[in-house]
Design an enzyme around this catalytic site. Structure first.
Site, PDB file in Angstrom:
ATOM      1  CG  HIS A   1      -0.706 -32.290 -56.691  1.00 54.81           C
ATOM      2  ND1 HIS A   1       0.625 -32.433 -56.421  1.00 54.81           N
ATOM      3  CD2 HIS A   1      -1.202 -31.428 -55.770  1.00 54.81           C
ATOM      4  CE1 HIS A   1       0.931 -31.662 -55.387  1.00 54.81           C
ATOM      5  NE2 HIS A   1      -0.153 -31.040 -54.976  1.00 54.81           N
TER       6      HIS A   1
ATOM      7  NE  ARG B   1      -3.419 -28.932 -53.388  1.00 50.37           N
ATOM      8  CZ  ARG B   1      -4.076 -29.699 -52.528  1.00 50.37           C
ATOM      9  NH1 ARG B   1      -5.391 -29.721 -52.524  1.00 50.37           N
ATOM     10  NH2 ARG B   1      -3.418 -30.448 -51.668  1.00 50.37           N
TER      11      ARG B   1
ATOM     12  NE  ARG C   1      -0.562 -24.255 -52.690  1.00 48.53           N
ATOM     13  CZ  ARG C   1      -0.505 -25.580 -52.754  1.00 48.53           C
ATOM     14  NH1 ARG C   1      -0.102 -26.265 -51.706  1.00 48.53           N
ATOM     15  NH2 ARG C   1      -0.862 -26.212 -53.846  1.00 48.53           N
TER      16      ARG C   1
ATOM     17  CD  GLU D   1       4.083 -27.162 -48.786  1.00 48.99           C
ATOM     18  OE1 GLU D   1       3.261 -28.077 -48.913  1.00 48.99           O
ATOM     19  OE2 GLU D   1       4.133 -26.201 -49.564  1.00 48.99           O
TER      20      GLU D   1
ATOM     21  CG  ASN E   1      -0.601 -33.943 -49.042  1.00 51.24           C
ATOM     22  OD1 ASN E   1      -1.086 -34.625 -48.163  1.00 51.24           O
ATOM     23  ND2 ASN E   1      -1.321 -33.162 -49.823  1.00 51.24           N
ATOM     24  CG  ASP E   2       4.818 -31.132 -50.643  1.00 54.25           C
ATOM     25  OD1 ASP E   2       5.322 -32.048 -51.316  1.00 54.25           O
ATOM     26  OD2 ASP E   2       4.076 -30.261 -51.110  1.00 54.25           O
TER      27      ASP E   2
ATOM     28  NE  ARG F   1       2.434 -34.813 -52.991  1.00 50.95           N
ATOM     29  CZ  ARG F   1       1.843 -33.655 -52.724  1.00 50.95           C
ATOM     30  NH1 ARG F   1       2.557 -32.654 -52.204  1.00 50.95           N
ATOM     31  NH2 ARG F   1       0.573 -33.473 -52.922  1.00 50.95           N
TER      32      ARG F   1
ATOM     33  CB  CYS G   1      -4.317 -27.452 -45.804  1.00 51.67           C
ATOM     34  SG  CYS G   1      -2.637 -27.068 -46.304  1.00 51.67           S
TER      35      CYS G   1
END
Ligand code: PEP
Ligand code: MG
Length: 584
Positions: free
Chosen positions: A199, A306, A342, A441, A464-465, A475, A508
């Site tokens: 992040h 986010r 989200r 995810e 990503n997840d 990650r 996303c």
């Protein structure tokens, strides 16, 4: 050699946020496992000792209160270990060695203390007595406590006191450190640890701040205060750049800006393939003030807001009203485009929701995402009501992070119903047709997509997840960064399975902004890509140069491939053939 002294040197890392930063190098110790060594003047000696003494006193207090707590919970025997810690804290051998070393080395006291204790531990590791050998971990524990108590406040913004533009070098930065950076002072940052999908890197991209991570020995090789250039395109930190290098970068920057504005000029053209397949192209947003950048990029709304950076960034949690006003502002400015909120995704590498007394051993597998919200129902409902109320002012969607199965989906749907009923009772408006989706995810959610599809309006794949959890690759851990491959056949098959469930499906995660992989995503049948605002013009250009039928055939082949390289090459070859100019 430069007029200011020093030869030009280049350190290489991984570029994670594009751009060029020029400034003086500022080195920060935050996140560093060992203290940074700095020379001191004789006049600083007294204040260094005072700093050390107060750290010892603070550590002593902490150890006494820990001892009392453990005694209360588990008994005197278990608590006795803290007596050993207290004894080591004031160990005469260590302190007298420190007294001798300080005038010899003339360095900051934390670095000298670190060196002295490291030597001591090395000796202990070789003593015959197994009990004494096993005490090394306790010594390390005390050492870390003392160092922590000597470190500057972890909450003060980094480089807040800078008076000239700087490039920040650190061992690692947390997402909250990054969110607090002042872009007027910090032109870019470079770290020893870190990864492209952390992040921290995602925030650097949304702040438009050039960033490079994974530079080996950065803190050893850096020279505080020297002039430097950070190249966020190639991943290079140049210390003491020569006049020719500076000129080269001035030209490169001008050229990149020209190419980018040519792409931005096409912002009103649809993201449509040459054979008419339309992809919705939306923006990922971390901060509401990014809206100017979003508009400039021609986004068709926000595909991922986010909310955790707004909710947890200000010290105290905003209540329903404050959230509603904040969300409403974004919804109104995007109207008639949709904004997808989200719900809170705390934990993992992001800010914890509550400051836990003990750190979680496996934070990414722990109290994260929807798990936190469902265990703090009243707080969660404030967010749900705030989003519902914002839906009365424009087009709104809501989605939930880290869903692993049907129970969580049913639980959030029931809570949404409760919130709708409460709003009706209060006489407050909301949109009955607000779309409700989940992020895919966690592999179990992808495998169950056909079942979950019956309970939601859309899916958004968080690659990503999904990559992290499918291949079991952390990650943010730079040691396994090379294994983090979103084109792993396991990940691609899960994405295919998700899309096959028949719901509108977006991507996303960061994969959506990788122009090498856009052909694959289009071919898999993704309906929407949501990417960082600065990437939108580039991704639009890519889509407009692709043929959907060809992408589909390539994706079919990719689904049969055995390894991640083959899949990446299939997609990347098509990308380079269809839009070679984006690779120059
Ligand atoms: C993802 O996991 O791909 C995602 C978009 O969510 P985040 O990066 O915030 O975890
Ligand atoms: Mg995620």
């Amino acid at each position: 050699m430069r007029a200011g002294g020093g030869f030009e040197r280049r350190l290489k890392g991984v570029p994670v946020s594009p751009g060029i930063a020029v400034g003086v190098l500022r080195v920060e110790a935050r996140g560093c496992p060992s203290p940074i060594v700095r020379s001191i003047l004789p006049t600083e000696m007294e204040s260094e000792w005072a700093r050390f003494e107060s750290a010892l006193a603070r550590t002593e207090e902490e150890l006494h209160s820990l001892k009392a707590r453990v005694e209360h919970l588990s008994g005197a025997n278990e608590a006795a270990i803290f007596d050993a810690h207290l004894l080591f804290l004031r160990d005469r051998t260590v302190l007298s060695r420190l007294r001798k070393e300080m005038p010899k080395r003339m360095q900051n006291i934390d670095s000298v203390y670190y060196a002295v204790v490291q030597n001591f531990m090395e000796v202990m590791r070789h003593v015959d007595d197994p009990y004494l050998r096993s005490r090394v971990v306790d010594i390390e524990d005390v050492l870390q406590r003392v160092l922590k108590n000597m470190a500057p406040s972890e909450t003060a913004p980094l480089c807040g006191d800078c008076t000239e533009p700087c490039v920040l070098a650190a061992y690692d930065l947390t997402p909250s450190d990054t969110a607090d950076l002042d872009p007027r002072k910090v032109q870019g940052f470079v770290t020893e640890a870190g990864s492209a999908v952390s992040h921290t890197a995602i925030l650097a991209r949304s702040l438009g701040m050039p960033a490079v991570v994974g530079v080996p020995n950065l803190l050893i090789d850096s020279r505080v205060g020297c002039k430097c250039i950070l190249d966020g395109y190639s991943g290079c930190l140049i210390l003491n750049p020569s006049e020719e290098t500076e000129q080269h970068y001035r030209e490169l920057q001008a050229e990149k800006e020209r190419a980018y504005s040519a792409l931005v000029d096409m912002k009103d053209l649809p993201a449509e393939t040459t054979d008419g397949r339309r992809i919705r192209l939306a923006a990922n947003v971390e901060f509401a003030h990014e809206y100017t950048a979003i508009q400039r990029s021609g986004a068709e709304g926000v595909g991922l807001f986010r909310t955790e950076f707004f909710l947890l960034g200000g010290g105290s949690l905003p209540d329903e009203e404050a959230q509603y006003l904040h969300y409403r502002k974004l919804v109104e400015s995007c109207n008639p485009q949709e904004v997808i909120f989200r719900t809170l995704d705390s934990g993992g590498d992001k800010l914890p929701f509550e400051v836990l007394e003990e750190k979680e051993d496996n934070p990414f597998l722990g109290w994260r995402g929807i798990r936190v919200s469902l265990s703090r129902v009243e707080i969660f409902k404030e967010q749900l009501r705030a989003v519902l109320r914002a839906s009365a002012h424009g087009k709104v969607g809501i989605m939930f992070p880290m869903v692993s199965g049907i129970t969580e989906v049913k639980d959030v749907n029931a809570l949404l119903d409760e919130c709708r009923a409460e709003l009706r009772e209060r006489g407050q408006a909301y949109d009955e047709n607000m779309r409700v989706g989940i992020m895919i995810e966690v592999p179990s959610a992808a495998m169950m997509a056909d079942v979950l599809a019956r309970h939601v309006d859309f899916f958004s794949i968080g690659t990503n997840d999904l990559t992290q959890y499918t291949i079991a690759v952390d990650r943010v851990n730079f040691r396994v960064a090379s294994m983090f491959r979103p084109t792993h056949p396991g990940v691609i098959r899960l994405m295919h399975q998700t899309i096959a469930a028949g719901k509108p499906t977006a991507v996303c995660g960061e994969m959506g902004g990788d122009i090498n992989l856009v052909p694959l995503l289009v071919g898999l049948g993704v309906a929407e890509l949501s990417v960082g605002a600065h990437l939108l013009p580039v991704v639009r250009y890519a889509i407009r140069h692709l043929n959907y039928k060809e992408c589909r055939a390539m994706a079919e082949e990719a689904l049969q491939a055995e390894d991640s390289y083959t899949i990446r090459n299939l997609s990347s070859d098509m990308a380079r053939r269809c839009y070679p100019d984006l690779f120059r």
